[in-house]
Every structure is written in structure tokens, then in C-alpha cells.
Write a protein that holds these residues in place. Structure first.
Motif, PDB file in Angstrom:
ATOM      1  N   THR A   6       0.850  -1.178   0.000  1.00  0.00           N
ATOM      2  CA  THR A   6       0.000   0.000   0.000  1.00  0.00           C
ATOM      3  C   THR A   6       0.890   1.235   0.000  1.00  0.00           C
ATOM      4  OG1 THR A   6      -1.627  -1.179   1.340  1.00  0.00           O
ATOM      5  CG2 THR A   6      -1.841   1.211   1.233  1.00  0.00           C
ATOM      6  N   SER A   7       0.612   2.160  -0.898  1.00  0.00           N
ATOM      7  CA  SER A   7       1.353   3.421  -0.904  1.00  0.00           C
ATOM      8  C   SER A   7       0.387   4.545  -0.563  1.00  0.00           C
ATOM      9  CB  SER A   7       2.029   3.654  -2.251  1.00  0.00           C
ATOM     10  OG  SER A   7       1.118   3.490  -3.300  1.00  0.00           O
ATOM     11  N   ARG A   8       0.754   5.330   0.420  1.00  0.00           N
ATOM     12  CA  ARG A   8      -0.119   6.400   0.898  1.00  0.00           C
ATOM     13  C   ARG A   8       0.233   7.723   0.234  1.00  0.00           C
ATOM     14  NH1 ARG A   8      -0.016   5.040   7.306  1.00  0.00           N
ATOM     15  NH2 ARG A   8      -1.375   3.233   7.207  1.00  0.00           N
ATOM     16  N   LYS A   9      -0.766   8.360  -0.370  1.00  0.00           N
ATOM     17  CA  LYS A   9      -0.671   9.678  -0.980  1.00  0.00           C
ATOM     18  C   LYS A   9       0.282   9.757  -2.169  1.00  0.00           C
ATOM     19  CE  LYS A   9      -1.945  11.970   3.273  1.00  0.00           C
ATOM     20  NZ  LYS A   9      -1.604  12.971   4.269  1.00  0.00           N
ATOM     21  N   PHE A  10       0.610   8.630  -2.775  1.00  0.00           N
ATOM     22  CA  PHE A  10       1.380   8.620  -4.012  1.00  0.00           C
ATOM     23  C   PHE A  10       1.216   7.252  -4.659  1.00  0.00           C
ATOM     24  CE2 PHE A  10       4.271   6.464  -1.272  1.00  0.00           C
ATOM     25  CZ  PHE A  10       5.096   5.704  -2.082  1.00  0.00           C
ATOM     26  N   ARG A  11       1.656   7.132  -5.891  1.00  0.00           N
ATOM     27  CA  ARG A  11       1.566   5.860  -6.613  1.00  0.00           C
ATOM     28  C   ARG A  11       2.974   5.282  -6.733  1.00  0.00           C
ATOM     29  NH1 ARG A  11      -2.407   3.824 -10.124  1.00  0.00           N
ATOM     30  NH2 ARG A  11      -3.470   5.797  -9.812  1.00  0.00           N
ATOM     31  N   LYS A  13       5.978   2.967  -8.020  1.00  0.00           N
ATOM     32  CA  LYS A  13       6.351   2.422  -9.321  1.00  0.00           C
ATOM     33  C   LYS A  13       6.367   0.899  -9.257  1.00  0.00           C
ATOM     34  CE  LYS A  13       9.277   6.278 -10.668  1.00  0.00           C
ATOM     35  NZ  LYS A  13      10.639   6.685 -11.038  1.00  0.00           N
ATOM     36  N   ASP A  14       6.143   0.274 -10.409  1.00  0.00           N
ATOM     37  CA  ASP A  14       6.162  -1.192 -10.471  1.00  0.00           C
ATOM     38  C   ASP A  14       7.532  -1.742 -10.121  1.00  0.00           C
ATOM     39  OD1 ASP A  14       3.494  -1.354 -11.122  1.00  0.00           O
ATOM     40  OD2 ASP A  14       3.867  -1.334 -13.291  1.00  0.00           O
ATOM     41  N   LYS A  17       7.706  -1.948  -6.386  1.00  0.00           N
ATOM     42  CA  LYS A  17       6.859  -3.047  -5.902  1.00  0.00           C
ATOM     43  C   LYS A  17       7.518  -4.404  -6.140  1.00  0.00           C
ATOM     44  CE  LYS A  17       2.396  -0.762  -6.392  1.00  0.00           C
ATOM     45  NZ  LYS A  17       1.082  -0.801  -7.031  1.00  0.00           N
TER      46      LYS A  17
END
Length: 100
Positions: A6-11, A13-14, A17
């Protein structure tokens, strides 16, 4: 082992991950009874660019929780993974001591 990132307040990168998944999969060598792992990525101070990684690992009968904050997510992941590895080794030692 089920890994939830889970990333909070941003996306995230693959590539980040996949790095986290690869890093945490190696923990199965220490303890094959890890059920779920929740990884939470967040910025502690946006101005200072401090990145925090929290890892919660569920094993039978216990929830192990670690966190680390540095200036880079990969450094934070490595530090948190090392802390979790120490906790898993400690749990394994306790378990072996009980059976003797």
C-alpha cells in the motif's frame, strides 16, 4: 505468503513493488509459516523527503511489526527487512527452545 503493498498519498512504481516482493520472498527461507505481509509506503516529511516503510508480518500466533525511515525507499525496505529478519530468527529460536 501473501504480500500486500500500500502506498499512501502517491503511486508506487512497479519497479519498487517488484523489488519489495523479491526482497520479502527471501524471508520464506527463515520461516515458511509466514501467512501475510502488509507493506505500507509513505512520506513522513514531504519537505525533507523522508520515506517510511512499515512491514507487518503475520505468522501463526503472532504479528511482527517493523518500520524504517530514510531518504530512499529502497534503503528503508532493506533496513525494515533486516529488522524483520532478526525478529523471525528470534521467534524461530524461541520455538526451538520450547520443543527441547
Amino acid at each position: 505468503m501473501n504480500i500486500q503493498i500500500t502506498s499512501r498519498k502517491f503511486r508506487a512504481k512497479d519497479s519498487l513493488k517488484s523489488y519489495i516482493t523479491k526482497s520479502l520472498k527471501s524471508l520464506e527461507k527463515l520461516n515458511d509459516q509466514i501467512l501475510d505481509v502488509d507493506v505500507i509506503l509513505s512520506f513522513t516529511h514531504i519537505k525533507d523527503s523522508i520515506k517510511t516503510v512499515e512491514i507487518n508480518a503475520q505468522i501463526p500466533g503472532k504479528l511482527l511489526s517493523v518500520s524504517s525511515s530514510t531518504d530512499d525507499f529502497k534503503k528503508s525496505v532493506i533496513d525494515a527487512r533486516n529488522k524483520l529478519e532478526r525478529q523471525l530468527r528470534k521467534e524461530k529460536t524461541k520455538k526451538l527452545a520450547k520443543t527441547r
